[in-house]
Design a protein around this motif. Structure first.
Motif, PDB file in Angstrom:
ATOM      1  N   PRO A 165       0.823  -1.210   0.000  1.00 29.67           N
ATOM      2  CA  PRO A 165       0.000   0.000   0.000  1.00 29.67           C
ATOM      3  C   PRO A 165       0.857   1.261   0.000  1.00 29.67           C
ATOM      4  O   PRO A 165       2.090   1.178   0.074  1.00 29.67           O
ATOM      5  CB  PRO A 165      -0.810  -0.122   1.290  1.00 29.67           C
ATOM      6  CG  PRO A 165       0.062  -0.932   2.193  1.00 29.67           C
ATOM      7  CD  PRO A 165       0.759  -1.917   1.295  1.00 29.67           C
ATOM      8  N   ALA A 166       0.219   2.402  -0.055  1.00 30.51           N
ATOM      9  CA  ALA A 166       0.930   3.672  -0.195  1.00 30.51           C
ATOM     10  C   ALA A 166       1.980   3.877   0.887  1.00 30.51           C
ATOM     11  O   ALA A 166       3.039   4.463   0.635  1.00 30.51           O
ATOM     12  CB  ALA A 166      -0.075   4.829  -0.187  1.00 30.51           C
ATOM     13  N   GLU A 167       1.709   3.388   2.099  1.00 30.37           N
ATOM     14  CA  GLU A 167       2.651   3.565   3.207  1.00 30.37           C
ATOM     15  C   GLU A 167       3.986   2.879   2.945  1.00 30.37           C
ATOM     16  O   GLU A 167       5.008   3.223   3.542  1.00 30.37           O
ATOM     17  CB  GLU A 167       2.029   3.015   4.498  1.00 30.37           C
ATOM     18  CG  GLU A 167       0.843   3.814   5.023  1.00 30.37           C
ATOM     19  CD  GLU A 167      -0.391   3.674   4.155  1.00 30.37           C
ATOM     20  OE1 GLU A 167      -1.202   4.612   4.135  1.00 30.37           O
ATOM     21  OE2 GLU A 167      -0.536   2.605   3.491  1.00 30.37           O
ATOM     22  N   LEU A 186       3.936  12.378  -3.640  1.00 28.63           N
ATOM     23  CA  LEU A 186       4.757  13.574  -3.825  1.00 28.63           C
ATOM     24  C   LEU A 186       5.334  14.039  -2.494  1.00 28.63           C
ATOM     25  O   LEU A 186       6.513  14.411  -2.402  1.00 28.63           O
ATOM     26  CB  LEU A 186       3.921  14.676  -4.468  1.00 28.63           C
ATOM     27  CG  LEU A 186       4.642  15.985  -4.798  1.00 28.63           C
ATOM     28  CD1 LEU A 186       5.785  15.742  -5.764  1.00 28.63           C
ATOM     29  CD2 LEU A 186       3.646  16.992  -5.388  1.00 28.63           C
ATOM     30  N   GLU A 187       4.521  14.007  -1.457  1.00 27.20           N
ATOM     31  CA  GLU A 187       4.992  14.402  -0.120  1.00 27.20           C
ATOM     32  C   GLU A 187       6.117  13.482   0.358  1.00 27.20           C
ATOM     33  O   GLU A 187       7.071  13.935   0.997  1.00 27.20           O
ATOM     34  CB  GLU A 187       3.828  14.376   0.870  1.00 27.20           C
ATOM     35  CG  GLU A 187       2.815  15.495   0.630  1.00 27.20           C
ATOM     36  CD  GLU A 187       1.579  15.376   1.506  1.00 27.20           C
ATOM     37  OE1 GLU A 187       1.511  14.408   2.310  1.00 27.20           O
ATOM     38  OE2 GLU A 187       0.680  16.238   1.391  1.00 27.20           O
ATOM     39  N   LYS A 223       9.864  14.635   1.354  1.00 32.41           N
ATOM     40  CA  LYS A 223      10.407  14.250   2.654  1.00 32.41           C
ATOM     41  C   LYS A 223      11.783  13.609   2.511  1.00 32.41           C
ATOM     42  O   LYS A 223      12.714  13.912   3.271  1.00 32.41           O
ATOM     43  CB  LYS A 223       9.455  13.278   3.344  1.00 32.41           C
ATOM     44  CG  LYS A 223      10.003  12.658   4.621  1.00 32.41           C
ATOM     45  CD  LYS A 223       9.075  11.588   5.171  1.00 32.41           C
ATOM     46  CE  LYS A 223       9.697  10.857   6.350  1.00 32.41           C
ATOM     47  NZ  LYS A 223       8.814   9.764   6.852  1.00 32.41           N
ATOM     48  N   HIS A 224      11.927  12.727   1.530  1.00 27.93           N
ATOM     49  CA  HIS A 224      13.188  12.001   1.345  1.00 27.93           C
ATOM     50  C   HIS A 224      14.136  12.696   0.377  1.00 27.93           C
ATOM     51  O   HIS A 224      15.229  12.180   0.109  1.00 27.93           O
ATOM     52  CB  HIS A 224      12.896  10.586   0.851  1.00 27.93           C
ATOM     53  CG  HIS A 224      12.307   9.692   1.905  1.00 27.93           C
ATOM     54  ND1 HIS A 224      13.083   8.954   2.770  1.00 27.93           N
ATOM     55  CD2 HIS A 224      11.018   9.432   2.238  1.00 27.93           C
ATOM     56  CE1 HIS A 224      12.299   8.254   3.585  1.00 27.93           C
ATOM     57  NE2 HIS A 224      11.038   8.532   3.289  1.00 27.93           N
ATOM     58  N   ALA A 234       7.231  21.557  -6.115  1.00 29.63           N
ATOM     59  CA  ALA A 234       7.485  20.765  -4.905  1.00 29.63           C
ATOM     60  C   ALA A 234       8.852  20.093  -4.968  1.00 29.63           C
ATOM     61  O   ALA A 234       9.600  20.075  -3.983  1.00 29.63           O
ATOM     62  CB  ALA A 234       6.385  19.717  -4.731  1.00 29.63           C
ATOM     63  N   ILE A 235       9.208  19.554  -6.127  1.00 26.57           N
ATOM     64  CA  ILE A 235      10.512  18.904  -6.283  1.00 26.57           C
ATOM     65  C   ILE A 235      11.634  19.934  -6.252  1.00 26.57           C
ATOM     66  O   ILE A 235      12.705  19.705  -5.684  1.00 26.57           O
ATOM     67  CB  ILE A 235      10.554  18.092  -7.595  1.00 26.57           C
ATOM     68  CG1 ILE A 235       9.419  17.067  -7.624  1.00 26.57           C
ATOM     69  CG2 ILE A 235      11.903  17.411  -7.761  1.00 26.57           C
ATOM     70  CD1 ILE A 235       9.359  16.152  -6.426  1.00 26.57           C
ATOM     71  N   HIS A 236      11.414  21.087  -6.833  1.00 23.00           N
ATOM     72  CA  HIS A 236      12.427  22.144  -6.832  1.00 23.00           C
ATOM     73  C   HIS A 236      12.661  22.719  -5.434  1.00 23.00           C
ATOM     74  O   HIS A 236      13.727  23.283  -5.162  1.00 23.00           O
ATOM     75  CB  HIS A 236      12.006  23.278  -7.780  1.00 23.00           C
ATOM     76  CG  HIS A 236      12.012  22.884  -9.217  1.00 23.00           C
ATOM     77  ND1 HIS A 236      11.273  23.544 -10.181  1.00 23.00           N
ATOM     78  CD2 HIS A 236      12.673  21.895  -9.859  1.00 23.00           C
ATOM     79  CE1 HIS A 236      11.489  22.981 -11.359  1.00 23.00           C
ATOM     80  NE2 HIS A 236      12.331  21.977 -11.184  1.00 23.00           N
TER      81      HIS A 236
END
Length: 328
Positions: A56-58, A103-104, A108-109, A127-129
């Protein structure tokens, strides 16, 4: 001429300069997993996987942690031969209800490279930038290429005829040529590249790197069934079928898997694009990419199942031998 983001160009050029082979491993639905990505990065090319593969997404947070720790450990033990960075593919199409979550996780990473597909969005690029990452966007024609750069992508992946998965129909020669007439940023070429010579050809056309997918389905680390891997080993370009039946978007698939699903590769119906789906079989009971196996036309050069590192080492030798031969 549209100039690239200078910082992104600098970062991408530094990545390529330190790699064993100027290539990026394409993210393949279901097939690409942390083990394959880690092996690709350690061997000296950018490894990647679709965020949607982590289920799953987690699980995505766990995968990103695993990949980063493995690369950090490798670099600590091999300071003169460090691993290449890794990339995560984000499907930006509206049917992807996980996009914001995934995306979050990338933010985060601080994922070094994000590959966006099926849509270009300014908010995703921003967001990536925000942490210094770079965005490469999949395109199948010059119109989509311009739109992606206008929306803030740093580089382009030109998906030409013969590529595995959701491929385009244009020849790589004019596609790269027309993009290079207006864009000087990072540019990769996808489409039947499975050898070092293929990577060198991509660079000769004007691309910065090759984009390699289908060959890695036969890697020992790949999350593919034995039948799928053997299909890649035994297949050739004549075994590839181009259809939009299974996801609503045209793509290339192994004919054997279509036959095994009880369908006639020569008489497939057209799909309704509004039924586009990336986790199911779209308008067919057979599911892409579980039952219907994606593949590009370059698989004729794949003759065995082996570790990804061995594949990349051979491609690198082939690449440098071809360069030397041309120079003489």
């Amino acid at each position: 001429m549209t100039s690239a983001n200078p910082k992104a160009r600098e970062i991408f050029d530094a990545y390529i300069a330190d790699m064993a082979l100027p290539a990026v491993a394409a993210p393949m639905f279901i097939v690409s997993n942390p083990q394959l990505v880690i092996a690709q990065c350690k061997a000296g090319i950018i490894g990647s996987f679709p965020a949607l593969n982590a289920r799953p997404a987690e699980k995505l947070d766990e995968w990103l942690t695993e990949i980063k720790e493995a690369i950090d450990d490798h670099n600590a033990q091999n300071p003169t031969q460090k691993a290449a960075p890794f990339a995560v593919n984000q499907i930006v199409h509206r049917s992807n209800d996980r996009l914001q979550h995934d995306l979050e996780a990338c933010v985060k990473h601080k994922v070094p490279v994000v590959i966006t597909s099926l849509g270009a969005r300014e908010d995703v690029n921003e967001a990536i930038h925000s942490y210094g990452g770079i965005v490469l966007h999949d395109i199948i024609n010059n119109k989509f290429a311009r739109k992606a750069i206008e929306k803030g992508a740093d580089g382009l992946i030109a998906v030409a005829a013969g590529a595995g998965g959701h491929a385009g129909t244009l020849s790589p020669i004019p596609l790269i040529q027309e993009i290079r007439e207006w864009f000087d940023g990072p540019l990769l070429l996808s489409g039947s590249i499975a050898t070092g010579r293929g990577v060198l050809a991509a660079k000769a056309l004007g691309a910065d790197a090759g984009y390699i997918g289908s060959a890695f389905i036969a890697a020992q680390e790949a999350n593919a069934t034995d039948g799928y891997k053997q299909g890649i080993v035994e297949g050739s370009m004549e075994d590839i079928v181009y259809t939009n039946l299974f996801t609503g978007v045209h793509g290339n698939y192994l004919a054997k898997s279509i036959v095994d699903a009880g369908l006639d590769p020569a008489n497939l119906p057209e799909s309704d694009p509004s039924k586009m789906s990336f986790g199911s079989g779209g308008n067919s009971d057979a599911k892409a990419w579980k039952d219907i196996w994606g593949s590009g036309q370059g698989i004729g050069s794949v003759d065995k199942i082996e570790p990804a590192g061995d594949m990349i080492a051979r491609m690198a030798r082939d690449y440098h031998a071809a360069r030397k031969a041309l120079a003489t």
